[in-house]
Design an enzyme around this catalytic site. Sequence first.
Site, PDB file in Angstrom:
ATOM      1  N   ARG A 295     101.930 -36.067  48.568  1.00 53.46           N
ATOM      2  CA  ARG A 295     101.919 -35.457  49.894  1.00 53.46           C
ATOM      3  C   ARG A 295     101.959 -36.492  51.017  1.00 53.46           C
ATOM      4  NH1 ARG A 295      97.974 -33.071  51.743  1.00 53.46           N
ATOM      5  NH2 ARG A 295      99.058 -31.490  52.980  1.00 53.46           N
TER       6      ARG A 295
ATOM      7  N   TYR B 152      98.241 -28.598  46.018  1.00 54.39           N
ATOM      8  CA  TYR B 152      99.533 -29.269  46.136  1.00 54.39           C
ATOM      9  C   TYR B 152      99.536 -30.717  45.658  1.00 54.39           C
ATOM     10  CZ  TYR B 152     100.566 -25.101  48.758  1.00 54.39           C
ATOM     11  OH  TYR B 152     100.714 -23.789  49.117  1.00 54.39           O
TER      12      TYR B 152
ATOM     13  N   TYR C 193     105.185 -35.898  53.410  1.00 51.81           N
ATOM     14  CA  TYR C 193     105.129 -35.484  54.811  1.00 51.81           C
ATOM     15  C   TYR C 193     103.933 -36.049  55.571  1.00 51.81           C
ATOM     16  CZ  TYR C 193     103.329 -31.494  52.027  1.00 51.81           C
ATOM     17  OH  TYR C 193     102.735 -30.694  51.085  1.00 51.81           O
TER      18      TYR C 193
ATOM     19  N   CYS D  74     106.553 -48.417  42.132  1.00 48.68           N
ATOM     20  CA  CYS D  74     107.493 -49.370  42.731  1.00 48.68           C
ATOM     21  C   CYS D  74     108.177 -48.761  43.953  1.00 48.68           C
ATOM     22  CB  CYS D  74     108.517 -49.802  41.685  1.00 48.68           C
ATOM     23  SG  CYS D  74     107.800 -50.787  40.366  1.00 48.68           S
ATOM     24  N   GLU D  75     107.384 -48.407  44.940  1.00 52.34           N
ATOM     25  CA  GLU D  75     107.860 -47.864  46.207  1.00 52.34           C
ATOM     26  C   GLU D  75     106.948 -48.354  47.317  1.00 52.34           C
ATOM     27  OE1 GLU D  75     110.475 -45.936  46.905  1.00 52.34           O
ATOM     28  OE2 GLU D  75     111.116 -45.550  44.837  1.00 52.34           O
TER      29      GLU D  75
ATOM     30  N   GLU E  71      97.726 -14.222  51.755  1.00 58.62           N
ATOM     31  CA  GLU E  71      98.026 -15.051  50.596  1.00 58.62           C
ATOM     32  C   GLU E  71      97.462 -16.464  50.749  1.00 58.62           C
ATOM     33  OE1 GLU E  71     102.263 -14.921  50.527  1.00 58.62           O
ATOM     34  OE2 GLU E  71     102.373 -12.853  49.822  1.00 58.62           O
ATOM     35  N   PRO E  72      96.145 -16.624  50.729  1.00 56.68           N
ATOM     36  CA  PRO E  72      95.576 -17.968  50.845  1.00 56.68           C
ATOM     37  C   PRO E  72      95.771 -18.766  49.557  1.00 56.68           C
ATOM     38  CG  PRO E  72      93.845 -16.385  50.384  1.00 56.68           C
ATOM     39  CD  PRO E  72      95.115 -15.592  50.578  1.00 56.68           C
ATOM     40  N   GLY E  73      96.068 -20.023  49.689  1.00 52.25           N
ATOM     41  CA  GLY E  73      96.161 -20.908  48.535  1.00 52.25           C
ATOM     42  C   GLY E  73      95.375 -22.176  48.794  1.00 52.25           C
ATOM     43  N   ARG E  74      95.872 -22.970  49.738  1.00 49.18           N
ATOM     44  CA  ARG E  74      95.216 -24.222  50.114  1.00 49.18           C
ATOM     45  C   ARG E  74      93.764 -24.000  50.539  1.00 49.18           C
ATOM     46  NH1 ARG E  74      98.026 -28.375  52.807  1.00 49.18           N
ATOM     47  NH2 ARG E  74      99.623 -26.825  53.254  1.00 49.18           N
TER      48      ARG E  74
END
Length: 460
Positions: A358, A419, A362, A389-390, A318-321
């Site tokens: 992302r 993602y 993480y 504003c972070e 199941e490849p995605g990235r």
Amino acid sequence: MSRFVHPAGDRHAEVLPEDRPPHAPADLNTLDPTIWPRTSGRVGGSITIGGVDVRDLVAEHGTPLYVVDEEDFRSRCRDYRAAFADGEVHYAGKAFLCREVARWIMQEGLGLDVCSAGELAVALSVGFPPERITMHGNNKSPAELERAVEAGVGHIVVDSFEEIARLGFLADRHGKRPKVMIRVTVGVEAHTHEFIATAHDDQKFGLSLNSGAAAEAARRILALPQLELVGLHSHIGSQITDTAGFEVAAGRLAKLMVQIKEEHDVVLPELDLGGGYGIAYVEGDETLDVKEIADSLREIVTRVAESAGLPVPRLTVEPGRSIAGIAGVTLYEVGTIKDVEGLRTYVSVDGGMSDNIRTALYGADYTARLASRESDAGPMLSRMVGKHCESGDMVVRDLWLPQDLATGDLIAVAGTGAYCRSLANNYNYLPKPAVVAVKDGESRVIVRRETEDDLLRGQL
């Protein structure tokens, strides 16, 4: 800790961890082919993707802008299809899915993994064959399960005892017998970030092998004539760059297959080892070659099955990235440039954690380049930040940009095809960017840019 002095002088001094020493690339204009789309290059100084100049893309579509290299995306689908010709390849839709991408996947002969009714709706809306769809999810609602049963999806991966009961009831009500797999938590901890490691016992996915829950799930499914148990599923994490964990997982799944055969006289014909294959985000990142993945997993599954006295199951991945990631680039326009004396230069762009969360989520790393022109200026240690504003609103935490960077320049961030749009949000009421596909010198919008009307729609 070590102190690093910027080549331009002490005013750019920076303190960074010793395990991640900063170093400026020899050429700030180069595009590493392991990081950038297969059709990318520079023409007249400007980056081109799919034969289209990024300046033209921005002039027509604005910024921020997600750009997808259609040929890159499709060619990676073909690479997987060829490498796993004797098995099944299902694209993980969570990486990035829209109607046009679903068409590409369908046309290239891959299956599709979905994990919500919304993702299923996208696939079905373009006529994706339901028998080539697998439904995932740790908390599928009764409505989602019913939609999957009604549509006739090829596989439903069960994740809990409650789901088995729900599915059995719905299958009986609709007079169908769906094929199911058990998501097994095999206790293999992938060497990746805690939030994307998914096979250790202390997390929300799957049924534990160690506790006996997976074996009990098999008993409950096999006791329901409305369900057809066809295999086991495991996913050990994301951004994985070696196959050692898959070998351990396959071995443990084989033991469960043996137990099921001995206890129920049932031989399961399928084994799904998930995906999670890593890509290169920055120079030096390890990656897995598709053919090497296929050869290694095929050898692992064959050896494990034969040693367990089982027929070799049909392998699914199941490849995605590793299909979508490198195919995507995000374009931004530079706004304010702020030199924080003695630390670094903060380069603010017109997007941020709303179009790429992302980095904040993480600590993801990225490669970025000045895209609208080349520069011979020296390197400037920078932090590329968004407009939210972070304080944690960072696109690229540490990168080198040319010292002559100016407001209005375009910056391209590589490896954003997976993602980023999927996790996009409307923090601070920023509209989500458009997604543009490029191929053979042409561009077309495949997901339109949101407007203020979109942001206000639904509010009473």
